[in-house]
Design a protein around this motif. Structure first.
Motif, short mmCIF file in Angstrom:
data_model
loop_
_atom_site.label_atom_id
_atom_site.label_comp_id
_atom_site.label_asym_id
_atom_site.label_seq_id
_atom_site.Cartn_x
_atom_site.Cartn_y
_atom_site.Cartn_z
N LEU A 1 54.62 12.83 -35.14
CA LEU A 1 53.49 11.58 -35.62
C LEU A 1 52.09 11.83 -35.30
O LEU A 1 51.21 11.65 -36.17
CB LEU A 1 53.97 10.29 -34.59
CG LEU A 1 55.23 9.62 -35.21
CD1 LEU A 1 55.67 8.81 -34.24
CD2 LEU A 1 55.20 9.07 -36.58
N ILE A 2 51.92 12.49 -34.07
CA ILE A 2 50.51 12.98 -33.69
C ILE A 2 49.89 14.18 -34.94
O ILE A 2 48.59 14.01 -35.48
CB ILE A 2 50.32 13.61 -32.45
CG1 ILE A 2 50.35 12.37 -31.36
CG2 ILE A 2 48.95 14.07 -32.09
CD1 ILE A 2 50.51 12.64 -29.96
N ALA A 3 50.86 14.91 -35.23
CA ALA A 3 50.67 15.97 -36.29
C ALA A 3 50.14 15.25 -37.68
O ALA A 3 49.51 15.72 -38.35
CB ALA A 3 51.59 17.04 -36.18
N ALA A 4 50.91 14.35 -37.97
CA ALA A 4 50.74 13.59 -39.15
C ALA A 4 49.66 12.72 -39.29
O ALA A 4 49.32 12.08 -40.29
CB ALA A 4 51.99 12.77 -39.59
N GLY A 5 48.83 12.65 -38.13
CA GLY A 5 47.61 11.69 -38.00
C GLY A 5 47.85 10.36 -37.65
O GLY A 5 46.91 9.58 -37.53
N TRP A 6 49.03 9.91 -37.20
CA TRP A 6 49.51 8.70 -36.81
C TRP A 6 49.25 8.56 -35.17
O TRP A 6 50.31 8.55 -34.58
CB TRP A 6 50.86 8.25 -37.23
CG TRP A 6 51.08 8.05 -38.68
CD1 TRP A 6 49.89 8.29 -39.58
CD2 TRP A 6 52.30 8.07 -39.40
NE1 TRP A 6 50.47 7.99 -40.83
CE2 TRP A 6 51.53 7.74 -40.84
CE3 TRP A 6 53.56 7.96 -39.03
CZ2 TRP A 6 52.69 7.49 -41.73
CZ3 TRP A 6 54.44 7.67 -40.04
CH2 TRP A 6 54.18 7.76 -41.35
N LEU A 7 48.10 9.03 -34.71
CA LEU A 7 47.80 9.29 -33.41
C LEU A 7 48.29 8.13 -32.57
O LEU A 7 48.77 8.50 -31.26
CB LEU A 7 46.41 9.39 -33.06
CG LEU A 7 45.91 10.77 -33.73
CD1 LEU A 7 44.34 10.70 -33.37
CD2 LEU A 7 46.58 11.94 -33.42
N ASP A 8 48.00 7.14 -32.77
CA ASP A 8 48.42 5.72 -31.89
C ASP A 8 49.68 5.13 -31.84
O ASP A 8 50.15 4.43 -31.05
CB ASP A 8 47.50 4.42 -32.10
CG ASP A 8 46.13 4.99 -32.14
OD1 ASP A 8 45.80 5.98 -31.53
OD2 ASP A 8 45.16 4.39 -33.04
N VAL A 9 50.56 5.49 -32.96
CA VAL A 9 51.99 4.84 -33.14
C VAL A 9 52.69 5.40 -32.01
O VAL A 9 53.53 4.56 -31.51
CB VAL A 9 52.53 5.51 -34.21
CG1 VAL A 9 54.16 5.18 -34.38
CG2 VAL A 9 51.66 4.78 -35.68
N PRO A 10 53.00 6.64 -31.45
CA PRO A 10 54.09 6.87 -30.18
C PRO A 10 53.38 5.92 -29.07
O PRO A 10 54.34 5.49 -28.40
CB PRO A 10 53.42 8.37 -29.91
CG PRO A 10 53.16 8.74 -31.10
CD PRO A 10 52.14 7.52 -31.74
N LEU A 11 52.33 5.67 -28.63
CA LEU A 11 52.10 5.04 -27.56
C LEU A 11 52.27 3.39 -27.84
O LEU A 11 52.86 2.63 -26.81
CB LEU A 11 50.54 5.20 -27.32
CG LEU A 11 49.96 6.28 -26.43
CD1 LEU A 11 50.19 7.43 -27.22
CD2 LEU A 11 48.50 5.97 -26.00
N VAL A 12 51.99 3.00 -29.05
CA VAL A 12 52.53 1.61 -29.25
C VAL A 12 53.83 1.23 -29.12
O VAL A 12 54.25 0.37 -28.54
CB VAL A 12 51.68 1.05 -30.42
CG1 VAL A 12 52.36 -0.22 -31.17
CG2 VAL A 12 50.13 0.95 -30.54
N ALA A 13 54.70 2.32 -29.65
CA ALA A 13 56.17 2.16 -29.80
C ALA A 13 56.64 2.33 -28.36
O ALA A 13 57.48 1.68 -28.02
CB ALA A 13 56.43 3.45 -30.54
N CYS A 14 55.86 3.25 -27.63
CA CYS A 14 56.30 3.39 -26.24
C CYS A 14 56.18 2.16 -25.47
O CYS A 14 57.22 1.59 -24.80
CB CYS A 14 55.72 4.38 -25.47
SG CYS A 14 55.84 4.73 -23.72
#
Length: 403
Positions: free
Chosen positions: A368-381
């Protein structure tokens, strides 16, 4: 030192475990931050960093499962010595390799920890020893000291991420060799842990029941394991290695600044461990686990959505003050709901699904970070962890008065 580390009523034979925990935490503190830096310096892509982080957690799950299934056949002291030796070999081997596949194998079979918590085969063995060394409130206090040492020395270890740059300036090493030296240091610390654990008594006390596989407590342990796996899957989206990568990518944070952040975050986490036993006495173990965790995860979501570095860092530091208060309470809770003979197996079988679940998510987070969706992992966490907290409270609230 004994009076400082051991609460009143605790057996002094676990002192080497507490000192060993501090040494391991110091090593984990800098490895978690330097791991992505080292792998990127070797020329790997972001998704490969996440994949290697997943391999470390997946391998940990496999070895921890083995401890739970067959560890009762061996003396805990021998297993702890073997784990310390494996830690030493892991550090030296990781420093000596540069190719992806050898590093992947070392990551899987070794003891590297890319997260802020202690996920390793040491955990079930050490928890079983700690549970035997104290009872009642003294047990919760002992688990809190164990977690406190881990958080405090992980914070100090985070400051050590600046050492490679100093080695470049002072010793004339190139940056890659300086990074390799830090993994060699990790191996040396594994050797020190091995020396410490040689001081542990070879046998349990005469009044301690021999360890057994899961039996009467199987149902409650499996339910806890399932819930803990959700929490760990979520946590794997924001392990320290990926959180450092997020800070590098989102705010162009320097390595020294990242080290300072993780130091203060760890220091706040360590401070919170002192309050955990007192809070547990007032509101119970389960309520301590849940009602400190939810605000911490709201802070993580807020940090991911923050427009500026200052706000994000402030929310992440506030999260650090709250997010690990559940750790000593969780350890004491698990040890309280099982029979003494099942403690090592229970610690293992609640740790294994956590490691398996958290092994998958760093790869997903890296992609996700490599794809440019930097914030998605933290929100999902944060969102998944809040769902876990609420489900845990509903499932076990009837027991909260007992523990």
């Amino acid at each position: 030192m004994r009076r400082l580390l051991l609460p009143k009523g605790a057996d002094g034979h676990v002192l080497p475990l507490l000192v060993g925990r501090a040494l391991r935490a110091f090593a984990d503190g800098y490895v978690a931050v330097l791991l992505p830096v080292y792998l990127l310096a070797l020329g790997f892509d972001t998704w490969q960093v996440g994949f290697l982080s997943s391999a470390t957690l997946l391998g940990t799950a496999a070895t921890t499962l083995a401890v739970g299934a067959w560890g009762h056949r061996f003396q805990h002291r021998r297993l702890l010595l073997a784990a310390a030796l494996l830690m030493a070999l892991t550090g030296f081997a990781f420093a000596a390799q540069s190719a992806f596949w050898p590093l992947l194998l070392i990551a899987f079979f070794g003891t590297l920890n890319p997260s802020s918590g202690d996920v390793s085969l040491f955990v079930p063995l050490e928890h079983a020893r700690l549970a035997e060394a104290a009872h009642g409130e003294a047990r919760t206090a002992l688990f809190a000291r164990y977690s406190l040492l881990g958080s405090l020395f992980a914070a100090l270890g985070a400051l050590a991420v600046a050492w490679p740059d100093r080695l470049v300036l002072m010793a004339g090493l190139d940056r890659l060799d300086a990074l390799r030296a830090m993994f060699a240091l990790y191996g040396l610390q594994g050797g020190l842990v091995w020396l410490l654990y040689r001081r542990l008594p070879a046998l349990h006390g005469d009044k301690s029941p021999p360890p057994q596989p899961l039996g009467p407590s199987r149902a409650v342990v499996l339910k806890l394991a399932a819930l803990f796996s959700v929490d760990s899957f979520a946590g794997g989206l924001a392990v320290n290695s990926l959180l450092a990568l997020w800070l590098f990518k989102r705010f162009d944070l320097s390595l020294a600044a990242a080290g300072s952040f993780f130091f203060w975050a760890g220091l706040l986490t360590a401070t919170s461990q002192l309050a955990a036993p007192r809070l547990a006495r007032r509101i119970g173990l389960l309520n301590t686990m849940v009602f400190t965790h939810i605000p911490a995860n709201l802070c993580l979501i807020g940090a991911a959505l923050s427009p500026g570095l200052e706000t994000a860092i402030g929310l992440l530091l506030l999260r650090s003050l709250l997010s690990q208060m559940d750790v000593p309470a969780r350890g004491a809770f698990v040890m309280s709901v099982v029979t003494p003979q099942e403690r090592a197996a229970a610690a293992s079988f609640t740790a294994v699904p956590r490691s398996l679940a958290s092994a998958v998510s760093p790869t997903l987070g890296g992609v996700l970070i490599a794809a440019g969706w930097l914030d998605v992992p933290l929100v999902a966490c944060g969102a998944l962890k809040i769902a876990y907290d609420l489900t845990l409270w509903v499932a076990f609230r009837r027991f909260s008065a007992r523990f």
